[in-house]
Design an enzyme around this catalytic site. Sequence first.
Site, mmCIF file in Angstrom:
data_model
loop_
_atom_site.group_PDB
_atom_site.id
_atom_site.type_symbol
_atom_site.label_atom_id
_atom_site.label_comp_id
_atom_site.label_asym_id
_atom_site.label_seq_id
_atom_site.Cartn_x
_atom_site.Cartn_y
_atom_site.Cartn_z
ATOM 1 N N ASP A 1 -4.889 3.118 -1.795
ATOM 2 C CA ASP A 1 -5.913 3.412 -0.791
ATOM 3 C C ASP A 1 -6.498 4.796 -1.016
ATOM 4 O O ASP A 1 -5.864 5.812 -0.695
ATOM 5 C CB ASP A 1 -5.296 3.336 0.614
ATOM 6 C CG ASP A 1 -5.076 1.909 1.076
ATOM 7 O OD1 ASP A 1 -6.025 1.111 0.985
ATOM 8 O OD2 ASP A 1 -3.960 1.593 1.531
ATOM 9 N N ASP B 1 -5.956 -6.992 4.537
ATOM 10 C CA ASP B 1 -5.435 -5.618 4.553
ATOM 11 C C ASP B 1 -5.447 -5.028 5.959
ATOM 12 O O ASP B 1 -6.508 -4.862 6.560
ATOM 13 C CB ASP B 1 -6.322 -4.770 3.621
ATOM 14 C CG ASP B 1 -5.819 -3.346 3.454
ATOM 15 O OD1 ASP B 1 -4.745 -3.014 3.958
ATOM 16 O OD2 ASP B 1 -6.542 -2.564 2.781
ATOM 17 N N GLY B 2 -4.252 -4.708 6.446
ATOM 18 C CA GLY B 2 -4.141 -3.971 7.707
ATOM 19 C C GLY B 2 -3.324 -4.690 8.762
ATOM 20 O O GLY B 2 -3.668 -5.801 9.165
ATOM 21 N N GLY B 3 -2.235 -4.069 9.162
ATOM 22 C CA GLY B 3 -1.436 -4.631 10.253
ATOM 23 C C GLY B 3 -0.679 -5.893 9.901
ATOM 24 O O GLY B 3 -0.261 -6.631 10.797
ATOM 25 N N MET C 1 -12.208 3.826 -0.269
ATOM 26 C CA MET C 1 -12.860 4.096 1.020
ATOM 27 C C MET C 1 -13.493 5.472 0.899
ATOM 28 O O MET C 1 -13.037 6.455 1.495
ATOM 29 C CB MET C 1 -11.811 4.038 2.149
ATOM 30 C CG MET C 1 -11.337 2.617 2.423
ATOM 31 S SD MET C 1 -9.731 2.532 3.245
ATOM 32 C CE MET C 1 -8.645 2.643 1.815
ATOM 33 N N GLY D 1 -8.727 3.551 7.339
ATOM 34 C CA GLY D 1 -8.471 4.981 7.530
ATOM 35 C C GLY D 1 -6.994 5.317 7.666
ATOM 36 O O GLY D 1 -6.559 6.344 7.188
ATOM 37 N N HIS E 1 -8.428 0.443 -3.692
ATOM 38 C CA HIS E 1 -9.299 0.192 -2.546
ATOM 39 C C HIS E 1 -10.000 1.505 -2.217
ATOM 40 O O HIS E 1 -9.393 2.419 -1.658
ATOM 41 C CB HIS E 1 -8.425 -0.309 -1.381
ATOM 42 C CG HIS E 1 -9.146 -0.516 -0.099
ATOM 43 N ND1 HIS E 1 -8.489 -0.685 1.109
ATOM 44 C CD2 HIS E 1 -10.471 -0.605 0.181
ATOM 45 C CE1 HIS E 1 -9.374 -0.856 2.077
ATOM 46 N NE2 HIS E 1 -10.586 -0.800 1.541
ATOM 47 N N SER F 1 0.843 -1.200 0.000
ATOM 48 C CA SER F 1 0.000 0.000 0.000
ATOM 49 C C SER F 1 0.871 1.241 0.000
ATOM 50 O O SER F 1 1.646 1.468 0.937
ATOM 51 C CB SER F 1 -0.895 0.022 1.239
ATOM 52 O OG SER F 1 -1.445 1.316 1.370
ATOM 53 N N GLY G 1 -2.701 3.830 8.022
ATOM 54 C CA GLY G 1 -1.681 2.789 8.029
ATOM 55 C C GLY G 1 -1.105 2.670 9.432
ATOM 56 O O GLY G 1 -1.372 3.498 10.304
ATOM 57 N N GLY G 2 -0.337 1.621 9.646
ATOM 58 C CA GLY G 2 0.407 1.479 10.894
ATOM 59 C C GLY G 2 -0.388 1.035 12.105
ATOM 60 O O GLY G 2 0.083 1.156 13.236
ATOM 61 N N MET H 1 -9.101 7.593 -0.054
ATOM 62 C CA MET H 1 -9.915 8.000 1.107
ATOM 63 C C MET H 1 -10.439 9.415 0.909
ATOM 64 O O MET H 1 -9.725 10.276 0.397
ATOM 65 C CB MET H 1 -9.072 7.957 2.378
ATOM 66 C CG MET H 1 -8.397 6.619 2.619
ATOM 67 S SD MET H 1 -7.550 6.597 4.208
ATOM 68 C CE MET H 1 -6.704 5.003 4.097
ATOM 69 N N HIS I 1 -1.209 -1.507 -4.200
ATOM 70 C CA HIS I 1 -2.462 -1.221 -3.495
ATOM 71 C C HIS I 1 -2.626 0.288 -3.337
ATOM 72 O O HIS I 1 -1.754 0.976 -2.802
ATOM 73 C CB HIS I 1 -2.422 -1.914 -2.129
ATOM 74 C CG HIS I 1 -3.718 -1.911 -1.396
ATOM 75 N ND1 HIS I 1 -4.749 -2.778 -1.687
ATOM 76 C CD2 HIS I 1 -4.154 -1.153 -0.362
ATOM 77 C CE1 HIS I 1 -5.758 -2.552 -0.867
ATOM 78 N NE2 HIS I 1 -5.435 -1.564 -0.054
ATOM 79 N N MET J 1 -10.670 -6.572 5.914
ATOM 80 C CA MET J 1 -9.932 -5.555 6.661
ATOM 81 C C MET J 1 -9.568 -6.120 8.026
ATOM 82 O O MET J 1 -10.451 -6.523 8.785
ATOM 83 C CB MET J 1 -10.786 -4.295 6.863
ATOM 84 C CG MET J 1 -11.099 -3.488 5.615
ATOM 85 S SD MET J 1 -9.670 -2.836 4.741
ATOM 86 C CE MET J 1 -8.815 -1.926 6.025
HETATM 87 C C1 DX5 Z 1 -6.208 1.156 5.793
HETATM 88 C C2 DX5 Z 1 -5.691 0.749 4.425
HETATM 89 C C3 DX5 Z 1 -4.558 -0.206 4.428
HETATM 90 C C4 DX5 Z 1 -3.342 0.286 5.165
HETATM 91 C C5 DX5 Z 1 -2.387 -0.821 5.387
HETATM 92 O O1 DX5 Z 1 -7.378 1.864 5.634
HETATM 93 O O2 DX5 Z 1 -6.737 0.155 3.689
HETATM 94 O O3 DX5 Z 1 -4.236 -0.564 3.100
HETATM 95 O O4 DX5 Z 1 -2.686 1.289 4.463
HETATM 96 O O5 DX5 Z 1 -1.316 -0.273 6.095
HETATM 97 P P1 DX5 Z 1 -0.529 -1.114 7.174
HETATM 98 O O6 DX5 Z 1 0.070 -2.276 6.459
HETATM 99 O O7 DX5 Z 1 0.466 -0.152 7.701
HETATM 100 O O8 DX5 Z 1 -1.529 -1.548 8.218
HETATM 101 ZN ZN ZN Z 2 -6.332 -0.797 1.687
#
Ligand code: DX5
Ligand code: ZN
Length: 219
Positions: free
Chosen positions: A34, A172-174, A67, A141, A65, A7, A143-144, A36, A32, A136
């Site tokens: 994102d 996706d996420g963490g 959002m 919303g 993706h 991402s 990263g990290g 938003m 990826h 998810m």
């Molecule tokens: C969150 C995003 C993810 C995010 C993943 O809303 O959809 O794609 O950026 O980031 P990490 O890998 O840092 O959790």
């Molecule tokens: Zn994403």
Amino acid sequence: MVKLSPSILSADFSKLADEIKDIEEGGTDFIHLDVMDGKYVPNITFGPKLIKDLRKHSNKVFDAHLMIDSPENYIDEFIEAGCDIITVHPESTIHLHRVIQTIKAAGIKAGVSLNPSTSLNVLDYIIDDIDLILIMSVNPGFGGQSFIPAMYDKIRQTRELIGDRDIILEVDGGVKLDNVKEVIASGADAIVAGSAIFDGKNTVENTKAFKRILSGEKE
Ligand code: DX5
Ligand code: ZN
């Protein structure tokens, strides 16, 4: 083989073309994106213009993706920008089925993304129309954030639900180097990783490290 979808949310936006070069050198499969809008999620990133400009720098699969609220109002622009996969959230649109049909009609892949609290039931009447399910493993919303452990079960249930269907199960996420094996073992086909890849110094190495695990883990 399990696909890697870094991402760019965690990349340096002032030098995205270079950041993309690094993940390509590391052997990435997807990119990826994102998107938003500050409404569906409490953060703002970028839109179709940026994706269109990046398209000139990469032939990799563009995994968008969305959002954003009412994605139906922008789908055509994202298609035109060169996305290969467009994933939407069921809560963001009144007519999910119609949005999926619009994406499919353009000849690209349609995905549906489920927030941690969203039930798999929303897939009941659309599962045969979609190409990707994005689970998810954090609230969308930012990263990290940390992977929500209850999502391992959800990934397993989604894998079972997919059965023989030709649907990518993306998580996706963490996702980090130290939990990615468990995510894959639970049934993921594609992994999104943002902060674990784009750290401002070891992006190529981080990408390679993920790829090594992904290539060894699934027969
Ligand atoms: C969150 C995003 C993810 C995010 C993943 O809303 O959809 O794609 O950026 O980031 P990490 O890998 O840092 O959790
Ligand atoms: Zn994403």
